[in-house]
Scaffold this motif. Sequence first.
Motif, PDB file in Angstrom:
ATOM      1  N   PRO A 197       0.825  -1.208   0.000  1.00  0.00           N
ATOM      2  CA  PRO A 197       0.000   0.000   0.000  1.00  0.00           C
ATOM      3  C   PRO A 197       0.865   1.267   0.000  1.00  0.00           C
ATOM      4  O   PRO A 197       1.996   1.245   0.482  1.00  0.00           O
ATOM      5  N   ARG A 198       0.318   2.327  -0.548  1.00  0.00           N
ATOM      6  CA  ARG A 198       1.000   3.628  -0.547  1.00  0.00           C
ATOM      7  C   ARG A 198       0.099   4.635   0.152  1.00  0.00           C
ATOM      8  O   ARG A 198      -1.047   4.812  -0.249  1.00  0.00           O
ATOM      9  N   LEU A 199       0.604   5.260   1.171  1.00  0.00           N
ATOM     10  CA  LEU A 199      -0.187   6.246   1.907  1.00  0.00           C
ATOM     11  C   LEU A 199       0.528   7.585   1.797  1.00  0.00           C
ATOM     12  O   LEU A 199       1.764   7.635   1.809  1.00  0.00           O
ATOM     13  N   THR A 200      -0.227   8.644   1.715  1.00  0.00           N
ATOM     14  CA  THR A 200       0.448   9.937   1.606  1.00  0.00           C
ATOM     15  C   THR A 200       0.867  10.411   3.003  1.00  0.00           C
ATOM     16  O   THR A 200       0.265  10.042   4.013  1.00  0.00           O
ATOM     17  N   TYR A 201       1.900  11.232   2.997  1.00  0.00           N
ATOM     18  CA  TYR A 201       2.404  11.821   4.236  1.00  0.00           C
ATOM     19  C   TYR A 201       1.269  12.546   4.966  1.00  0.00           C
ATOM     20  O   TYR A 201       1.076  12.375   6.173  1.00  0.00           O
ATOM     21  N   GLN A 202       0.516  13.336   4.190  1.00  0.00           N
ATOM     22  CA  GLN A 202      -0.572  14.112   4.800  1.00  0.00           C
ATOM     23  C   GLN A 202      -1.565  13.182   5.502  1.00  0.00           C
ATOM     24  O   GLN A 202      -1.983  13.430   6.630  1.00  0.00           O
ATOM     25  N   ASP A 256       4.806  10.003  10.776  1.00  0.00           N
ATOM     26  CA  ASP A 256       5.102   9.641   9.383  1.00  0.00           C
ATOM     27  C   ASP A 256       5.583   8.190   9.298  1.00  0.00           C
ATOM     28  O   ASP A 256       5.972   7.716   8.252  1.00  0.00           O
ATOM     29  N   LYS A 257       5.565   7.495  10.445  1.00  0.00           N
ATOM     30  CA  LYS A 257       5.886   6.064  10.419  1.00  0.00           C
ATOM     31  C   LYS A 257       4.969   5.308  11.392  1.00  0.00           C
ATOM     32  O   LYS A 257       5.426   4.657  12.331  1.00  0.00           O
ATOM     33  N   SER A 264       2.830  -4.673   9.488  1.00  0.00           N
ATOM     34  CA  SER A 264       2.284  -3.474   8.873  1.00  0.00           C
ATOM     35  C   SER A 264       3.392  -2.877   8.022  1.00  0.00           C
ATOM     36  O   SER A 264       4.369  -2.348   8.519  1.00  0.00           O
ATOM     37  N   LEU A 265       3.259  -3.047   6.726  1.00  0.00           N
ATOM     38  CA  LEU A 265       4.340  -2.672   5.800  1.00  0.00           C
ATOM     39  C   LEU A 265       3.742  -1.851   4.669  1.00  0.00           C
ATOM     40  O   LEU A 265       2.859  -2.331   3.959  1.00  0.00           O
ATOM     41  N   PHE A 266       4.202  -0.627   4.517  1.00  0.00           N
ATOM     42  CA  PHE A 266       3.617   0.231   3.470  1.00  0.00           C
ATOM     43  C   PHE A 266       4.579   1.365   3.137  1.00  0.00           C
ATOM     44  O   PHE A 266       5.524   1.638   3.878  1.00  0.00           O
ATOM     45  N   TRP A 267       4.309   1.990   2.002  1.00  0.00           N
ATOM     46  CA  TRP A 267       5.091   3.160   1.579  1.00  0.00           C
ATOM     47  C   TRP A 267       4.418   4.436   2.071  1.00  0.00           C
ATOM     48  O   TRP A 267       3.194   4.511   2.095  1.00  0.00           O
ATOM     49  N   VAL A 268       5.242   5.404   2.439  1.00  0.00           N
ATOM     50  CA  VAL A 268       4.720   6.753   2.652  1.00  0.00           C
ATOM     51  C   VAL A 268       5.274   7.611   1.511  1.00  0.00           C
ATOM     52  O   VAL A 268       6.484   7.579   1.241  1.00  0.00           O
ATOM     53  N   VAL A 269       4.376   8.313   0.824  1.00  0.00           N
ATOM     54  CA  VAL A 269       4.800   9.116  -0.330  1.00  0.00           C
ATOM     55  C   VAL A 269       4.332  10.561  -0.159  1.00  0.00           C
ATOM     56  O   VAL A 269       3.584  10.870   0.770  1.00  0.00           O
ATOM     57  N   ASP A 270       4.779  11.410  -1.100  1.00  0.00           N
ATOM     58  CA  ASP A 270       4.364  12.821  -1.129  1.00  0.00           C
ATOM     59  C   ASP A 270       4.744  13.574   0.144  1.00  0.00           C
ATOM     60  O   ASP A 270       3.941  14.323   0.712  1.00  0.00           O
ATOM     61  N   PHE A 271       5.965  13.373   0.593  1.00  0.00           N
ATOM     62  CA  PHE A 271       6.474  14.161   1.730  1.00  0.00           C
ATOM     63  C   PHE A 271       6.584  15.627   1.316  1.00  0.00           C
ATOM     64  O   PHE A 271       6.791  15.915   0.142  1.00  0.00           O
ATOM     65  N   PRO A 272       6.509  16.537   2.271  1.00  0.00           N
ATOM     66  CA  PRO A 272       6.789  17.927   1.887  1.00  0.00           C
ATOM     67  C   PRO A 272       8.271  18.060   1.516  1.00  0.00           C
ATOM     68  O   PRO A 272       9.115  17.368   2.089  1.00  0.00           O
ATOM     69  N   VAL A 283      -0.835  18.511  18.960  1.00  0.00           N
ATOM     70  CA  VAL A 283      -1.816  17.489  19.334  1.00  0.00           C
ATOM     71  C   VAL A 283      -1.554  16.212  18.533  1.00  0.00           C
ATOM     72  O   VAL A 283      -1.546  15.097  19.076  1.00  0.00           O
ATOM     73  N   LEU A 284      -1.318  16.389  17.227  1.00  0.00           N
ATOM     74  CA  LEU A 284      -1.072  15.201  16.391  1.00  0.00           C
ATOM     75  C   LEU A 284       0.175  14.456  16.867  1.00  0.00           C
ATOM     76  O   LEU A 284       0.186  13.231  16.978  1.00  0.00           O
ATOM     77  N   LYS A 285       1.204  15.231  17.168  1.00  0.00           N
ATOM     78  CA  LYS A 285       2.466  14.616  17.588  1.00  0.00           C
ATOM     79  C   LYS A 285       2.271  13.837  18.897  1.00  0.00           C
ATOM     80  O   LYS A 285       2.671  12.674  19.021  1.00  0.00           O
TER      81      LYS A 285
END
Length: 566
Positions: free
Chosen positions: A249-254, A263-264, A404-412, A377-379
């Motif tokens: 799976p690919r999930l966006t950073y946002q 982000d992980k 749980s193994l996936f890509w994170v894409v579209d980082f700022p 708050v998110l942190k």
Amino acid sequence: MARRRDLGGLIFIDLRDRYGKTQMVVHPEESPDVTAQAHQLHAEWVIEADGIVQERPQGMVNRDLPTGEIEVKLTALTVLNPCPALPFQLDEADKASEELRLKYRYLDLRRPEVQEVFMLRHRVAQVVREHFSGEGFLEIETPFMVKSTPEGARDYLVPSRIFPGHFYALPQSPQIYKQLLMVAGFDRYFQIVRCFRDEDLRSDRQPEFTQVDVEITFADREVIFGTAERLFVKILKHAWGIDIATPLPRLTYQHVMDTYGSDKPDLRFGLPFSNLTDCLRGTDFRIIASSIEEGGVVIGLCVKGQAGVSRKELGELENLARQCGLPGLLSLKLTAEGLAGSLSGKISEAQAAAVCKELKSETGDLLLMAVGKKSAVLKGLGVLRRLLAERFRLFDPNSHENPSLFWVVDFPLFERNEETGEVAASHHPFTGYLTEDEHLLESEPWNVRSTAYDLVMNGSELLSGSIRIHDSAQQAKIFQLLKISDEEAQLRFGFLLEALRYGAPPMGGMAIGLDRTIMCLTGGSIRDVIAFPKTNLAQSLVDGSPSEVDPQLLKDLHLVIQKPKS
Ligand code: ASP
């Protein structure tokens, strides 16, 4: 030898080496001389033994040991080297302090369970080499004494004897050098390589660590992802015997930041966040109202089936939240008798219903919420989420079944240093950006997405990389946005900019954290998977470094030490 036992007239000796344990037995009446010698033996003595391998007598078979069906009847014994009392008992190493074990790391490393980690590490390295060689990659070494490369951390420096006041740096990664290899026409490179970063250490960081470094020319993201996924399929099959489905799976950073506060994130358990600000806007409850007025948010999550937690347990969760950097934690318990928890009665029924709907909760659930500045708050919730999952046993940390193994894409592309307010590259300054965001470079640099990606497993970042900028004009533009002057850019990496002008191909790559990967496969800390690790103060206890050096060496290097006044 590991152990001697005198039992019913017989002497049993456990002989241990890398391959396991074998029991030896001495019969006093048959061999009185060997018996006398055997009585002298102590744990960890090195011996040479001759004997006859025989089946163990009926009832003495040990099914737990691969060699449990046999024993060696000793006929001769030579002590090759005795051993004094150990600083800690190997079979009780968990009672010894980590400091003591690191000082005597060569003893700690004798333990079979520790050796297993390094056997796995070796096999994974073999899988890596076979994988990349099989796909046409060349393993090429890059220098360890380099010009400092801008990877974001502090460099370890090596003073030059020949050029007073000049320094090499130990590479934070071979980033620039692998790009130069691409310019040179080596289209597929990999290297298992040591990297050095002088930064504050955390539980998953070491000042020197190993990466599987990779670069490919004319590669888009699909090529890189495919290469990495095929490798991780092999690694997980090898280490855990499991098959993973690809493409991953690919999930966006946002998305991961908004939904999991990290982000992980570890997605072996749920606990996604919902932004509840709109549900609670207009409330009279001061804490929430004043925070929303100041531009803050309310973010919450739902712990299924935990409405039964006691007031005391809620207090403990609030303490946990504070440890995670949150100012506090609000709660709603959806019990069969109605609402309870710190927010019950403080917000209207309609608001409570809206919150429940937003969090997809039902009777029996526990809702937890935090209020404040969105990023904080998110942190905080991101850290708390993991602790909640452990506390409520929402997943089995020892199970290998569903990683749980996936890509994170579209980082700022850029991030702002919160302390200094300075603009910095989120990845490294050679990372490309999405062409559709190019128009935002000047006006809204924060919203420009980069071509960087990470691979995340069970909450650890195992790999990161990007498609690079291969155009020197574009690269110069990024330096300009990063406020790196032409002069400074020339001084620090003019050689890369120049190389990019000589027909550099498009390229992309990645670096896999080998220590982290092994750590993820075996559990434990990063120090457990490195043969001679450093402490949190970057000390090597086994050899006592860093240490003062011979003054003559300093003189030769034209160095004068000025100790800080304490
Ligand atoms: N050099 C990068 C790092 O060490 C990885 C890459 O972009 O290939 O994180």
